[in-house]
Design a protein around this motif. Structure first.
Motif, mmCIF file in Angstrom:
data_model
loop_
_atom_site.group_PDB
_atom_site.id
_atom_site.type_symbol
_atom_site.label_atom_id
_atom_site.label_comp_id
_atom_site.label_asym_id
_atom_site.label_seq_id
_atom_site.Cartn_x
_atom_site.Cartn_y
_atom_site.Cartn_z
ATOM 1 N N SER A 38 -14.999 -18.323 -25.887
ATOM 2 C CA SER A 38 -15.311 -18.541 -24.447
ATOM 3 C C SER A 38 -16.540 -19.274 -24.324
ATOM 4 C CB SER A 38 -15.698 -17.234 -23.972
ATOM 5 O OG SER A 38 -14.523 -16.454 -23.922
ATOM 6 N N ALA A 39 -17.722 -19.144 -25.055
ATOM 7 C CA ALA A 39 -18.789 -19.890 -24.793
ATOM 8 C C ALA A 39 -18.559 -21.291 -25.004
ATOM 9 C CB ALA A 39 -20.250 -19.331 -25.810
ATOM 10 N N LYS A 40 -18.238 -21.499 -26.229
ATOM 11 C CA LYS A 40 -17.837 -23.054 -26.652
ATOM 12 C C LYS A 40 -17.087 -23.707 -25.458
ATOM 13 C CE LYS A 40 -18.819 -23.293 -31.486
ATOM 14 N NZ LYS A 40 -18.502 -23.362 -32.700
ATOM 15 N N HIS A 41 -16.160 -23.207 -24.961
ATOM 16 C CA HIS A 41 -15.369 -23.638 -23.768
ATOM 17 C C HIS A 41 -16.248 -23.979 -22.692
ATOM 18 C CE1 HIS A 41 -11.966 -24.205 -21.334
ATOM 19 N NE2 HIS A 41 -12.484 -23.662 -20.345
ATOM 20 N N GLU A 42 -17.336 -23.058 -22.290
ATOM 21 C CA GLU A 42 -18.175 -23.486 -21.270
ATOM 22 C C GLU A 42 -19.295 -24.373 -21.570
ATOM 23 O OE1 GLU A 42 -21.512 -20.365 -19.066
ATOM 24 O OE2 GLU A 42 -19.876 -19.423 -19.835
ATOM 25 N N ASP A 43 -19.636 -24.219 -22.836
ATOM 26 C CA ASP A 43 -20.633 -25.107 -23.082
ATOM 27 C C ASP A 43 -20.428 -25.925 -24.351
ATOM 28 O OD1 ASP A 43 -23.126 -26.572 -24.028
ATOM 29 O OD2 ASP A 43 -24.318 -24.976 -24.155
ATOM 30 N N LYS A 44 -19.920 -27.112 -24.685
ATOM 31 C CA LYS A 44 -19.262 -27.814 -25.720
ATOM 32 C C LYS A 44 -20.275 -28.259 -26.541
ATOM 33 C CE LYS A 44 -14.771 -28.898 -23.439
ATOM 34 N NZ LYS A 44 -14.765 -27.611 -23.006
ATOM 35 N N THR A 45 -21.704 -28.121 -26.294
ATOM 36 C CA THR A 45 -22.596 -28.800 -27.102
ATOM 37 C C THR A 45 -23.017 -27.727 -27.929
ATOM 38 O OG1 THR A 45 -24.421 -28.071 -25.456
ATOM 39 C CG2 THR A 45 -23.361 -30.196 -25.316
ATOM 40 N N ILE A 46 -22.719 -26.367 -27.942
ATOM 41 C CA ILE A 46 -23.252 -25.481 -28.844
ATOM 42 C C ILE A 46 -22.857 -25.750 -30.391
ATOM 43 C CG2 ILE A 46 -22.717 -22.854 -29.587
ATOM 44 C CD1 ILE A 46 -22.317 -22.340 -26.630
ATOM 45 N N THR A 47 -23.914 -25.843 -31.020
ATOM 46 C CA THR A 47 -23.594 -25.954 -32.527
ATOM 47 C C THR A 47 -23.948 -24.659 -33.416
ATOM 48 O OG1 THR A 47 -25.903 -26.809 -32.765
ATOM 49 C CG2 THR A 47 -24.228 -28.421 -32.403
ATOM 50 N N VAL A 48 -24.966 -23.702 -32.968
ATOM 51 C CA VAL A 48 -25.463 -22.749 -33.904
ATOM 52 C C VAL A 48 -25.163 -21.698 -32.732
ATOM 53 C CG1 VAL A 48 -27.090 -21.552 -35.084
ATOM 54 C CG2 VAL A 48 -26.786 -24.021 -35.294
ATOM 55 N N PRO A 49 -24.042 -20.772 -32.730
ATOM 56 C CA PRO A 49 -23.773 -19.962 -31.503
ATOM 57 C C PRO A 49 -24.790 -18.877 -31.465
ATOM 58 C CG PRO A 49 -21.845 -20.521 -32.682
ATOM 59 C CD PRO A 49 -22.558 -21.269 -33.543
ATOM 60 N N ALA A 50 -25.414 -18.091 -32.815
ATOM 61 C CA ALA A 50 -26.209 -17.224 -32.616
ATOM 62 C C ALA A 50 -27.666 -17.615 -31.787
ATOM 63 C CB ALA A 50 -26.694 -16.985 -34.110
ATOM 64 N N LEU A 51 -27.886 -18.870 -31.683
ATOM 65 C CA LEU A 51 -29.102 -19.389 -31.097
ATOM 66 C C LEU A 51 -28.874 -19.864 -29.611
ATOM 67 C CD1 LEU A 51 -30.807 -21.544 -34.118
ATOM 68 C CD2 LEU A 51 -31.104 -19.093 -33.342
ATOM 69 N N SER A 52 -27.552 -19.767 -29.362
ATOM 70 C CA SER A 52 -27.062 -20.105 -27.837
ATOM 71 C C SER A 52 -27.254 -19.097 -26.741
ATOM 72 C CB SER A 52 -25.668 -20.700 -28.034
ATOM 73 O OG SER A 52 -25.270 -20.714 -26.692
ATOM 74 N N MET A 53 -27.996 -19.334 -25.949
ATOM 75 C CA MET A 53 -27.904 -18.206 -24.603
ATOM 76 C C MET A 53 -26.793 -18.164 -24.015
ATOM 77 S SD MET A 53 -31.791 -19.055 -22.840
ATOM 78 C CE MET A 53 -32.674 -17.558 -22.786
ATOM 79 N N THR A 54 -26.016 -19.177 -24.243
ATOM 80 C CA THR A 54 -24.705 -19.038 -23.574
ATOM 81 C C THR A 54 -23.703 -18.076 -24.328
ATOM 82 O OG1 THR A 54 -24.651 -21.259 -22.575
ATOM 83 C CG2 THR A 54 -22.486 -20.276 -22.803
ATOM 84 N N TYR A 55 -23.743 -18.076 -25.679
ATOM 85 C CA TYR A 55 -23.109 -17.350 -26.507
ATOM 86 C C TYR A 55 -23.502 -16.058 -26.547
ATOM 87 C CZ TYR A 55 -21.436 -15.294 -30.926
ATOM 88 O OH TYR A 55 -20.637 -14.239 -31.600
ATOM 89 N N GLN A 56 -25.166 -15.631 -26.314
ATOM 90 C CA GLN A 56 -25.757 -14.282 -26.343
ATOM 91 C C GLN A 56 -25.398 -13.778 -25.297
ATOM 92 O OE1 GLN A 56 -29.824 -15.780 -26.873
ATOM 93 N NE2 GLN A 56 -29.593 -16.344 -29.003
ATOM 94 N N ALA A 57 -25.190 -14.734 -24.210
ATOM 95 C CA ALA A 57 -24.635 -13.907 -22.950
ATOM 96 C C ALA A 57 -23.435 -13.626 -22.883
ATOM 97 C CB ALA A 57 -24.911 -14.826 -21.693
ATOM 98 N N HIS A 58 -22.442 -14.126 -23.378
ATOM 99 C CA HIS A 58 -21.275 -13.728 -23.652
ATOM 100 C C HIS A 58 -20.974 -12.540 -24.629
ATOM 101 C CE1 HIS A 58 -18.483 -16.590 -21.806
ATOM 102 N NE2 HIS A 58 -19.524 -17.379 -21.744
ATOM 103 N N VAL A 59 -21.661 -12.331 -25.589
ATOM 104 C CA VAL A 59 -21.833 -11.155 -26.347
ATOM 105 C C VAL A 59 -22.538 -10.062 -25.520
ATOM 106 C CG1 VAL A 59 -22.621 -10.030 -28.477
ATOM 107 C CG2 VAL A 59 -21.865 -12.292 -28.537
ATOM 108 N N ALA A 60 -23.297 -10.266 -24.831
ATOM 109 C CA ALA A 60 -24.007 -9.039 -24.043
ATOM 110 C C ALA A 60 -23.084 -8.508 -22.855
ATOM 111 C CB ALA A 60 -25.408 -9.735 -23.364
ATOM 112 N N ALA A 61 -22.269 -9.537 -22.651
ATOM 113 C CA ALA A 61 -21.594 -9.063 -21.359
ATOM 114 C C ALA A 61 -20.288 -8.279 -22.041
ATOM 115 C CB ALA A 61 -20.614 -10.302 -20.779
#
Length: 95
Positions: A38-61
């Motif tokens: 989901s995070a990569k669909h939203e932000d295709k520039t994510i290379t290291v998910p654990a460091l991405s606030m977008t991915y972190q927000a998805h996990v928090a949700a």
């Protein structure tokens, strides 16, 4: 109604807004992979998910059982606290 039932009725996002820590016990690898997709669909520039606030927000949700927009709409201080907490969980870092 039992105290446990009342606690479960308090939503995860309400607990986060009140400053409580996230509870990661119910998260599986499947959940993390779904969040990553989901995070990569939203932000295709994510290379290291654990460091991405977008991915972190998805996990928090996922942990809170809310929409990612609820996490995004937190005040900045709460948002960064939540993201850091997720990052520490993902990287297995000490607080």
């Amino acid at each position: 109604m039992s105290k446990q039932s009342t606690m479960n009725e308090t939503t995860g996002i309400e607990l986060v807004k009140a400053g409580h820590s996230l509870q990661f016990e119910g998260i599986s690898g499947y959940t993390l992979i779904k969040c990553e997709k989901s995070a990569k669909h939203e932000d295709k520039t994510i290379t290291v998910p654990a460091l991405s606030m977008t991915y972190q927000a998805h996990v928090a949700a996922a942990v809170c059982g809310c929409k990612v927009d609820d996490i995004y709409s937190l005040p900045a201080a709460d948002f960064t606290r939540v993201c850091l907490e997720v990052q520490n969980f993902l990287l297995n870092s000490e607080k």
